[in-house]
Design a protein around this motif. Structure first.
Motif, PDB file in Angstrom:
ATOM      1  N   VAL A 182      -1.475  -5.307   2.643  1.00 47.19           N
ATOM      2  CA  VAL A 182      -0.436  -5.289   3.675  1.00 47.19           C
ATOM      3  C   VAL A 182      -0.880  -6.198   4.816  1.00 47.19           C
ATOM      4  O   VAL A 182      -2.007  -6.075   5.299  1.00 47.19           O
ATOM      5  CB  VAL A 182      -0.204  -3.857   4.202  1.00 47.19           C
ATOM      6  CG1 VAL A 182       0.947  -3.849   5.201  1.00 47.19           C
ATOM      7  CG2 VAL A 182       0.086  -2.907   3.042  1.00 47.19           C
ATOM      8  N   CYS A 183      -0.015  -7.104   5.193  1.00 45.79           N
ATOM      9  CA  CYS A 183      -0.325  -8.037   6.274  1.00 45.79           C
ATOM     10  C   CYS A 183       0.578  -7.720   7.456  1.00 45.79           C
ATOM     11  O   CYS A 183       1.787  -7.565   7.300  1.00 45.79           O
ATOM     12  CB  CYS A 183      -0.060  -9.482   5.826  1.00 45.79           C
ATOM     13  SG  CYS A 183      -1.021  -9.955   4.380  1.00 45.79           S
TER      14      CYS A 183
ATOM     15  N   ALA B 287       6.500  -5.967  12.199  1.00 43.58           N
ATOM     16  CA  ALA B 287       6.813  -6.227  10.803  1.00 43.58           C
ATOM     17  C   ALA B 287       5.547  -6.249   9.956  1.00 43.58           C
ATOM     18  O   ALA B 287       4.437  -6.447  10.470  1.00 43.58           O
ATOM     19  CB  ALA B 287       7.545  -7.574  10.668  1.00 43.58           C
ATOM     20  N   TYR B 288       5.732  -6.031   8.696  1.00 43.45           N
ATOM     21  CA  TYR B 288       4.634  -6.038   7.729  1.00 43.45           C
ATOM     22  C   TYR B 288       5.076  -6.814   6.499  1.00 43.45           C
ATOM     23  O   TYR B 288       6.244  -6.829   6.146  1.00 43.45           O
ATOM     24  CB  TYR B 288       4.281  -4.607   7.296  1.00 43.45           C
ATOM     25  CG  TYR B 288       3.925  -3.699   8.442  1.00 43.45           C
ATOM     26  CD1 TYR B 288       2.598  -3.542   8.852  1.00 43.45           C
ATOM     27  CD2 TYR B 288       4.923  -3.000   9.118  1.00 43.45           C
ATOM     28  CE1 TYR B 288       2.272  -2.710   9.917  1.00 43.45           C
ATOM     29  CE2 TYR B 288       4.605  -2.168  10.188  1.00 43.45           C
ATOM     30  CZ  TYR B 288       3.274  -2.032  10.579  1.00 43.45           C
ATOM     31  OH  TYR B 288       2.964  -1.218  11.621  1.00 43.45           O
ATOM     32  N   GLU B 289       4.121  -7.452   5.848  1.00 42.13           N
ATOM     33  CA  GLU B 289       4.400  -7.990   4.513  1.00 42.13           C
ATOM     34  C   GLU B 289       3.529  -7.238   3.526  1.00 42.13           C
ATOM     35  O   GLU B 289       2.300  -7.228   3.646  1.00 42.13           O
ATOM     36  CB  GLU B 289       4.111  -9.496   4.452  1.00 42.13           C
ATOM     37  CG  GLU B 289       5.288 -10.312   4.960  1.00 42.13           C
ATOM     38  CD  GLU B 289       5.095 -11.822   4.804  1.00 42.13           C
ATOM     39  OE1 GLU B 289       5.872 -12.564   5.419  1.00 42.13           O
ATOM     40  OE2 GLU B 289       4.173 -12.234   4.078  1.00 42.13           O
ATOM     41  N   ILE B 290       4.195  -6.596   2.580  1.00 43.65           N
ATOM     42  CA  ILE B 290       3.480  -5.770   1.604  1.00 43.65           C
ATOM     43  C   ILE B 290       3.431  -6.544   0.291  1.00 43.65           C
ATOM     44  O   ILE B 290       4.464  -6.938  -0.262  1.00 43.65           O
ATOM     45  CB  ILE B 290       4.206  -4.424   1.374  1.00 43.65           C
ATOM     46  CG1 ILE B 290       4.499  -3.746   2.716  1.00 43.65           C
ATOM     47  CG2 ILE B 290       3.394  -3.523   0.460  1.00 43.65           C
ATOM     48  CD1 ILE B 290       5.493  -2.606   2.606  1.00 43.65           C
ATOM     49  N   ASN B 291       2.212  -6.810  -0.198  1.00 41.79           N
ATOM     50  CA  ASN B 291       2.027  -7.559  -1.435  1.00 41.79           C
ATOM     51  C   ASN B 291       1.481  -6.645  -2.523  1.00 41.79           C
ATOM     52  O   ASN B 291       0.461  -5.979  -2.314  1.00 41.79           O
ATOM     53  CB  ASN B 291       1.030  -8.698  -1.214  1.00 41.79           C
ATOM     54  CG  ASN B 291       1.532  -9.700  -0.206  1.00 41.79           C
ATOM     55  OD1 ASN B 291       2.325 -10.577  -0.518  1.00 41.79           O
ATOM     56  ND2 ASN B 291       1.096  -9.558   1.047  1.00 41.79           N
ATOM     57  N   VAL B 292       2.166  -6.635  -3.662  1.00 41.30           N
ATOM     58  CA  VAL B 292       1.663  -5.870  -4.817  1.00 41.30           C
ATOM     59  C   VAL B 292       1.785  -6.747  -6.052  1.00 41.30           C
ATOM     60  O   VAL B 292       2.500  -7.756  -6.040  1.00 41.30           O
ATOM     61  CB  VAL B 292       2.471  -4.563  -5.051  1.00 41.30           C
ATOM     62  CG1 VAL B 292       2.358  -3.645  -3.835  1.00 41.30           C
ATOM     63  CG2 VAL B 292       3.930  -4.864  -5.368  1.00 41.30           C
ATOM     64  N   SER B 293       1.087  -6.374  -7.104  1.00 39.67           N
ATOM     65  CA  SER B 293       1.247  -7.084  -8.378  1.00 39.67           C
ATOM     66  C   SER B 293       2.723  -7.141  -8.711  1.00 39.67           C
ATOM     67  O   SER B 293       3.451  -6.150  -8.594  1.00 39.67           O
ATOM     68  CB  SER B 293       0.500  -6.336  -9.487  1.00 39.67           C
ATOM     69  OG  SER B 293       1.072  -6.669 -10.745  1.00 39.67           O
TER      70      SER B 293
ATOM     71  N   LEU C 108       4.986   5.647   3.435  1.00 42.59           N
ATOM     72  CA  LEU C 108       4.737   5.200   2.057  1.00 42.59           C
ATOM     73  C   LEU C 108       3.244   4.994   1.790  1.00 42.59           C
ATOM     74  O   LEU C 108       2.820   4.956   0.635  1.00 42.59           O
ATOM     75  CB  LEU C 108       5.486   3.884   1.785  1.00 42.59           C
ATOM     76  CG  LEU C 108       7.016   3.984   1.734  1.00 42.59           C
ATOM     77  CD1 LEU C 108       7.624   2.606   1.552  1.00 42.59           C
ATOM     78  CD2 LEU C 108       7.469   4.899   0.598  1.00 42.59           C
ATOM     79  N   ALA C 109       2.471   4.781   2.859  1.00 35.99           N
ATOM     80  CA  ALA C 109       1.041   4.530   2.684  1.00 35.99           C
ATOM     81  C   ALA C 109       0.256   5.548   3.487  1.00 35.99           C
ATOM     82  O   ALA C 109      -0.278   5.254   4.560  1.00 35.99           O
ATOM     83  CB  ALA C 109       0.697   3.113   3.137  1.00 35.99           C
ATOM     84  N   PRO C 110       0.177   6.754   2.975  1.00 35.17           N
ATOM     85  CA  PRO C 110      -0.447   7.823   3.754  1.00 35.17           C
ATOM     86  C   PRO C 110      -1.913   7.528   4.063  1.00 35.17           C
ATOM     87  O   PRO C 110      -2.442   8.017   5.060  1.00 35.17           O
ATOM     88  CB  PRO C 110      -0.337   9.046   2.835  1.00 35.17           C
ATOM     89  CG  PRO C 110       0.490   8.651   1.658  1.00 35.17           C
ATOM     90  CD  PRO C 110       0.666   7.188   1.661  1.00 35.17           C
TER      91      PRO C 110
ATOM     92  N   GLU D   1      -6.151  -3.439   2.797  1.00 42.61           N
ATOM     93  CA  GLU D   1      -5.903  -3.081   1.410  1.00 42.61           C
ATOM     94  C   GLU D   1      -5.726  -1.581   1.334  1.00 42.61           C
ATOM     95  O   GLU D   1      -6.495  -0.824   1.915  1.00 42.61           O
ATOM     96  CB  GLU D   1      -7.018  -3.582   0.505  1.00 42.61           C
ATOM     97  CG  GLU D   1      -6.636  -4.957   0.003  1.00 42.61           C
ATOM     98  CD  GLU D   1      -7.643  -5.664  -0.854  1.00 42.61           C
ATOM     99  OE1 GLU D   1      -8.686  -5.094  -1.160  1.00 42.61           O
ATOM    100  OE2 GLU D   1      -7.347  -6.820  -1.217  1.00 42.61           O
ATOM    101  N   THR D   2      -4.690  -1.181   0.616  1.00 46.79           N
ATOM    102  CA  THR D   2      -4.349   0.236   0.596  1.00 46.79           C
ATOM    103  C   THR D   2      -3.461   0.488  -0.622  1.00 46.79           C
ATOM    104  O   THR D   2      -3.329  -0.368  -1.484  1.00 46.79           O
ATOM    105  CB  THR D   2      -3.632   0.634   1.901  1.00 46.79           C
ATOM    106  OG1 THR D   2      -3.372   2.041   1.882  1.00 46.79           O
ATOM    107  CG2 THR D   2      -2.318  -0.101   2.054  1.00 46.79           C
ATOM    108  N   GLU D   3      -2.880   1.661  -0.677  1.00 46.06           N
ATOM    109  CA  GLU D   3      -1.855   1.935  -1.674  1.00 46.06           C
ATOM    110  C   GLU D   3      -0.543   2.152  -0.942  1.00 46.06           C
ATOM    111  O   GLU D   3      -0.491   2.911   0.034  1.00 46.06           O
ATOM    112  CB  GLU D   3      -2.200   3.178  -2.498  1.00 46.06           C
ATOM    113  CG  GLU D   3      -3.177   2.877  -3.613  1.00 46.06           C
ATOM    114  CD  GLU D   3      -3.254   3.995  -4.642  1.00 46.06           C
ATOM    115  OE1 GLU D   3      -2.550   5.028  -4.465  1.00 46.06           O
ATOM    116  OE2 GLU D   3      -4.010   3.848  -5.608  1.00 46.06           O
ATOM    117  N   VAL D   4       0.492   1.485  -1.378  1.00 44.15           N
ATOM    118  CA  VAL D   4       1.827   1.708  -0.831  1.00 44.15           C
ATOM    119  C   VAL D   4       2.689   2.239  -1.970  1.00 44.15           C
ATOM    120  O   VAL D   4       2.771   1.608  -3.033  1.00 44.15           O
ATOM    121  CB  VAL D   4       2.420   0.404  -0.253  1.00 44.15           C
ATOM    122  CG1 VAL D   4       3.818   0.668   0.299  1.00 44.15           C
ATOM    123  CG2 VAL D   4       1.520  -0.173   0.829  1.00 44.15           C
ATOM    124  N   ALA D   5       3.274   3.384  -1.755  1.00 41.34           N
ATOM    125  CA  ALA D   5       4.070   4.056  -2.780  1.00 41.34           C
ATOM    126  C   ALA D   5       3.260   4.205  -4.069  1.00 41.34           C
ATOM    127  O   ALA D   5       3.775   4.086  -5.177  1.00 41.34           O
ATOM    128  CB  ALA D   5       5.365   3.292  -3.056  1.00 41.34           C
ATOM    129  N   GLY D   6       1.967   4.439  -3.894  1.00 42.86           N
ATOM    130  CA  GLY D   6       1.110   4.665  -5.052  1.00 42.86           C
ATOM    131  C   GLY D   6       0.692   3.402  -5.770  1.00 42.86           C
ATOM    132  O   GLY D   6       0.102   3.453  -6.852  1.00 42.86           O
TER     133      GLY D   6
END
Lengths: 92, 1035
Positions: free
Chosen positions: B696-697, B706-712, B668-670, B686-691
């Motif tokens: 991502v922590c 495991a990862y925690e992905i935070n987006v708006s 999802l985060a190429p 900091e990156t883009e996940v699924a655009g």
């Protein structure tokens, strides 16, 4: 429902505030220098006067500011409102 | 008993049918149930609870002790006063003996509450209240007049009180009819109950609130609450046919009812003469007036005699006689045939509300009653309530001397007699409060409105103190019984309490998730598939997380942005471990303690920049932690240059867990290097996940990679859908709990209880030895905190691998209590049940009280070497799954729009919002200033919010809140249903702003030229939207 005068927002209903207990209980300068009894006194001992009481409130549902009041615990009348760090006003 | 041909404010052109105790009767609009019963000759309306004696209608108002009936139709309502119940067609009621019957089905009616503000509140619209109201209106003041009776327009003819006409004409006057003020609280806050549709019976419109609670803040209060007539205790004074004299006059004039044929009047004062004369003029025979005064007032005695009424001066009624109702009255030795005995022992000013205001009461010897003294509040008492009764009275008479006091009734509802009071005082009780509890006098439905003063006088008499010297019992709110439905208002069902949901909520609900309440949050608990029970679903979800890849909505974690040059120092003081040494780009777990050393909260801190951290808190504790931080910053450490901003709703957080998580994330985060070396544990990228721009922590609350992905949060659902498109199993809070418990990770509030230190949890490693001080440090060396036998967190393995220990269960070592179970689950990974517990001492085995034995182990039962945390050494990359859909921005109230009469509601989505902290004022306190595009809103002395595209430097909180615009002339009225602020245009004009509560939800309120902008936290938006639509039902 007390009407509490927030120094910034004006008088608001009691439900907007969070009670903070007795005012002017300063965190000790050097806790490690205190005996268990002195530290216990800071942690657990508070006054409970019948009459004027200086206490802290936070306008938690409003501006989130902490402030002090002097409230008469017999009538709930708030006699003074002042900011943290200011000395307790002298009540006649 | 019959109707007078002319008198009364009833509409004789219409007939209302009603049923009482199974028989059908007729009455008219304007009747009460009591007046209609009397008009139909029904005198017996109940049976006394204790003694089983018949009881009749005793009064015509709120002081009624006897006529407490059960309403059956249209909806069951227990213990309703017949004397204040307006008659309607189809009313079905029955008499009671004691308690009534609660409805066996939910009340279909709506209930409501409104806040109101005024300069003057007048309670009671009798002559004195009306005069006070007119005077206040004439000054242009904002006036509220509350009166228990029906509105003026419903009264076809005016009687004694109130010429109501002319009231309510002021431009700022609100007249509340059928409204009883029931409580008087601090700072002139009064609560009233308006009965809005009950009088319409079966015709009540279902969309109108049946009752409405008014919460009134008044600058000044005028109490015109009148007076209640006092009874006199004599033998048989409880028989149906004994009635308060003034009430008989009310029945005659207000309802045109003659409550008997032949009456004896027994009085201590002048007021009963008017009753006697009016009743005589209406055709009722007055057999005699027995006046306790040796010398009655000459003019009244003359007028009575002129009307042919015998006046027996200085004579007392010694007994009312009859079988089931009054048949004769004994005056001295004369027995007078009569079916009605009208009693006046004087009048008690209604001082209940005045007393509740904090007012003192004074015993007035002339009246034999309590009258208002001084009140600390801005209140005045006028008319009869102040003791201005307007008629002459004599020596108070409380009881008629007799040899036997066992039929001299004091409290008709509780069957308390003078003999009972004597028994109490004979037993040595001298305080009215004690006598009340011993005899139960004054404890019934009427709270002693007719019996209180009498009880007090009897105690004074028996103990030899002056009348009034025995004191009175406390006048407590409510003045009249209030239904629970009215008190609940609209806070029931779905609106019972504010509900918080995440941006992903609808997805969870659509997939059949069951929800768990965590604080006000609704969190997905587990996602059962067809045929699965909870245990099966959770085992499957656990397995997916440990063996494949699974995801959870972790958006509810509290998030606080901490920024400023002293941010590191500040966090060092709050957390037990070091946060200043954390490198930018890294993450650290931390525990906060209170100064007493007990664990308060835990979470992670991520360092965004030298002066900038983002910390997370537990879901339920987010507000408390922010309050805690502000408390220390503002009251103890004002020199620290740090500001804290809640950003909980700004971010949607997805926890991606399991050995397969790296492949999914990489897919999802190429642009992100996800390999072990490139993205180590406890760092963030900091990156883009699924655009979608994302932070991502690499943290884990399960022990797995495991990862925690935070987006708006605007893009939260898009992120989640992209994750779910990769064959990821959604899991809920139950699985999360199992996974963390297997690793021995405690949950604050579940495995701790406010008496637990970090050391008790086996977390000595989290307590810094380097820092000179931090909150809690000093307490760790207190004798109690350092004692060796404290309860510590351990693991438990039940001997029977299928036995599940109940959480909270006591654990015994032999017959000694050693601790309790804090967490307990079946485990897929362990293939058995297990538990965590807080246990004192060293044990190998503990048992529950029901005899289930469990072996004590380490609290870390799964992967104690942390071998799984970083995933596989080398990983075969998952084949690319073929991209993802373009992200879609969604607002919390997408599509919310509604129009009512004079009111329009709509979401204003996607506003750019920035929280700005500065010492340089941007706008004056309490104001919102707009430049046409961007509005700058004052939040506090150093805090502003900019709303709109204008550039501002601060914390982006655009997705933290959404906006609801409420426009139209009735916008204020709508908000008044849930907002206690005075929104009158003079007080809160356009350009004003406030942070306050609406429907118990924190909002930022901005007054605009044609209405209001309400900024509400995204998680509360759906609840608040539903609440607003519900409150607008009547618009």
């Amino acid at each position: 429902m007390l009407l509490i005068p927030c120094p910034w927002c004006g008088a608001r209903d009691e439900v907007e505030f969070h009670y903070g207990g007795q005012a002017h209980v300063a965190y000790p300068e050097d806790p490690s220098a205190l005996s268990d009894e002195q530290w216990g006194r800071y942690l657990f001992f508070r006054e409970n006067p019948e009459g004027d009481f200086a206490e802290r409130w936070s306008h938690s549902a409003g501006c989130r500011r902490w402030f002090n009041v002097v409230r008469d615990t017999r009538s709930n009348r708030i006699k003074h409102v002042y900011l943290p760090g200011e000395p307790r006003p002298v009540t006649p | 008993m019959s109707r007078h041909p002319e008198l009364g404010n009833i509409d004789r052109s219409r007939t209302l049918r009603f049923v009482f105790d199974g028989r059908e009767y007729h009455g008219h609009p304007g009747d009460t149930l009591a007046s209609a019963l009397l008009a139909n000759g029904v005198r017996r309306v109940g049976t006394s609870t204790l003694l089983g004696r018949p009881r009749g209608i005793f009064s015509a108002g709120a002081e009624e002790p006897n006529a407490v009936v059960q309403i059956e139709e249209p909806f069951p309502e227990p213990m309703v006063l017949a004397t204040t119940t307006e008659l309607y067609d189809g009313l079905v009621a029955r008499s009671l003996s004691g308690r009534g019957r609660l409805a066996d089905r939910p009340d279909p009616c709506r209930y409501d509450a409104v806040h109101a503000h005024c300069d003057v509140l007048v309670v009671g619209a009798g002559p004195a209240g009306a005069a006070a109201a007119r005077a206040a209106e004439s000054t242009g003041a904002r006036v509220i007049i509350a009166d228990s009776g029906p509105p003026a327009a419903d009264r076809t003819r005016a009687y004694s009180a109130p010429d109501p006409h002319g009231l309510g004409t002021g431009p700022q006057t609100r007249v509340l009819a059928r409204t009883t003020v029931v409580g008087y609280y601090d700072d002139n806050y009064l609560v009233a109950v308006e009965r809005r549709t009950a009088h319409l019976g079966l015709d009540a419109p279902p969309d109108l609130a049946r009752e409405r609670v008014w919460r009134i803040r008044a600058k000044r209060v005028v109490l015109a609450t009148g007076a209640h007539e006092r009874p006199i205790a004599f033998a048989g004074n409880d028989l149906p046919g004994v009635m308060l004299a003034g009430s008989a006059r009310t029945y005659l004039h207000r309802y045109g009812v003659l409550p008997g044929h032949r009456a004896v009047v027994f009085t201590t004062n002048d007021s009963a003469y008017a009753t006697a004369l009016d009743l005589a003029a209406a055709g009722l025979t007055i057999a005699a007036i027995a006046d306790s005064r040796p010398e009655p007032a000459q003019d009244w005695a003359d007028r009575a005699r002129a009307a042919g009424i015998e006046v027996l001066a200085g004579q007392l009624v010694t007994e009312a006689r009859g079988d089931g109702e009054v048949a004769s009255v004994l005056v001295g030795t004369r027995e007078l045939p009569a079916d009605l005995l009208l009693v006046s022992g004087g009048w008690n000013p209604v001082v209940h509300l005045f007393s509740q205001s904090g007012g003192t009461l004074r015993y007035d010897e002339r009246l034999g009653a309590l009258v208002p003294g001084e009140s600390p509040q801005a209140v005045e008492v006028v008319g009869a309530a102040g003791g201005d009764l307007g008629h002459g009275s004599g020596e108070p008479l409380w009881f008629v001397p007799a040899g036997d006091y066992s039929r001299h009734f004091v409290d008709l509802q509780r069957d308390v007699t003078v003999a009972d009071v004597w028994r109490a005082t004979g037993a040595g009780l001298t305080s009215v409060e004690h006598v009340k509890r011993y005899t139960t006098a004054g404890t019934a439905h009427d709270q002693g409105k007719t019996s209180g003063a009498l009880t007090s006088a009897l105690v004074a008499h028996a103990t030899g103190v002056a009348p009034g010297g025995a004191g009175v019992t406390t006048f407590r709110a409510p003045y009249l019984p209030v239904s629970f439905a009215a008190l609940a208002g609209r806070d029931r069902g779905a609106l019972h309490d504010p509900v918080r949901i995440t941006a992903l909520h609808d997805w969870h609900a659509a997939r059949g998730a069951l929800f768990e309440n965590v604080g006000q949050w609704r969190r997905p608990w587990y996602y059962p598939r067809a045929g699965e029970d909870m245990a099966a679903a959770v085992l499957r979800e656990c397995r997916a997380a440990r063996e494949h890849v699974a995801a959870m909505d972790a958006s509810t974690l509290g998030k606080i942005d901490v920024i400023g040059p002293d941010a590191a120092e500040f966090l060092d003081r709050l957390y037990t471990n070091l946060m200043s040494s954390l490198a930018v780009g890294s993450i650290r777990y931390g525990v906060m303690c209170r100064p007493d050393g007990m664990v308060f909260d835990d979470g992670t801190a991520i360092r965004l920049a030298e002066d900038h951290y983002l910390i997370t808190t537990t879901t339920g504790n987010a507000a408390a932690v922010l309050d805690w931080m502000e408390e220390w910053l503002q009251t103890e450490w004002p020199d620290l240059r740090v500001t804290c901003t809640s950003v909980t709703e700004q971010w949607a957080t997805v926890a991606l867990v399991g050995p397969g998580s790296r492949a999914v994330l990489g897919d999802l985060a190429p642009g992100l290097a996800v390999d072990r070396a490139g993205f180590p544990f406890m760092t963030w990228r900091e990156t883009e996940v699924a655009g979608i721009p994302a932070r991502v922590c690499r943290i884990s609350f399960s022990g797995e990679l495991a990862y925690e992905i935070n987006v708006s949060s605007w893009y939260g659902l898009s992120l989640w859908e992209a994750v779910m498109s990769r064959d990821v199993t959604p899991y809920g809070t139950e699985t999360m709990h199992v996974l963390r418990a297997e690793k021995g990770y405690p949950i604050v509030g579940q495995d701790t209880d406010g008496t637990t230190t970090p050391q008790d949890l086996g977390m000595e490693w989290i307590v810094s030895k380097k820092k000179p001080d931090f909150l809690g440090k000093r307490s760790f060396t207190r004798r109690d905190t350092a004692r060796p036998d404290r309860r510590r967190l351990v693991g438990l393995l039940p001997r029977d691998p299928e036995a599940l220990l109940p959480e909270g269960a006591a654990l015994l070592a032999g017959d000694r209590m050693a601790g309790h179970v804090t967490s307990s689950y079946p485990s897929a990974a362990l293939g058995r049940t297990f538990a965590l517990a807080l246990v004192s001492g060293t044990h190998t085995t503990l048992t529950t009280r029901s005899g289930v034995a469990a072996d004590v182990t380490s609290s870390v039962l799964y992967d104690p070497g942390n071998t799984r945390r970083d995933g596989a050494e080398t990983e075969t990359a998952a084949p690319p799954a073929g991209g993802f859909e373009a992200p879609v921005r969604r607002s919390p109230l997408a599509g919310f729009e509604a129009e009512f009469d004079g009111l329009r509601l709509a979401e204003a989505p996607f506003l750019t919002q920035v929280n700005v902290r500065t010492g340089t004022p941007l706008t004056p306190p309490g104001t919102a200033v707009t430049d046409g595009e961007t509005t700058t809103v004052w939040l506090g002395p150093d805090e502003w919010l900019t709303v709109g595209p204008g550039a501002a430097r601060g914390v982006d909180v655009s997705a933290q809140r959404t906006a609801i615009r409420i426009t139209g002339p009735r916008a204020r009225d709508l908000l008044a249903h849930g907002c206690a602020l005075d929104l009158h245009p003079d007080v809160f004009p356009p350009g004003r702003c406030a942070q306050t509560l609406l429907a118990r939800t924190q909002i930022i309120l901005i007054a605009e030229s044609d209405g209001f902008l309400v900024l509400v936290r995204a998680s509360f938006a759906a609840y608040l939207g539903a609440w607003l639509l519900d409150a607008a039902t009547e618009f």
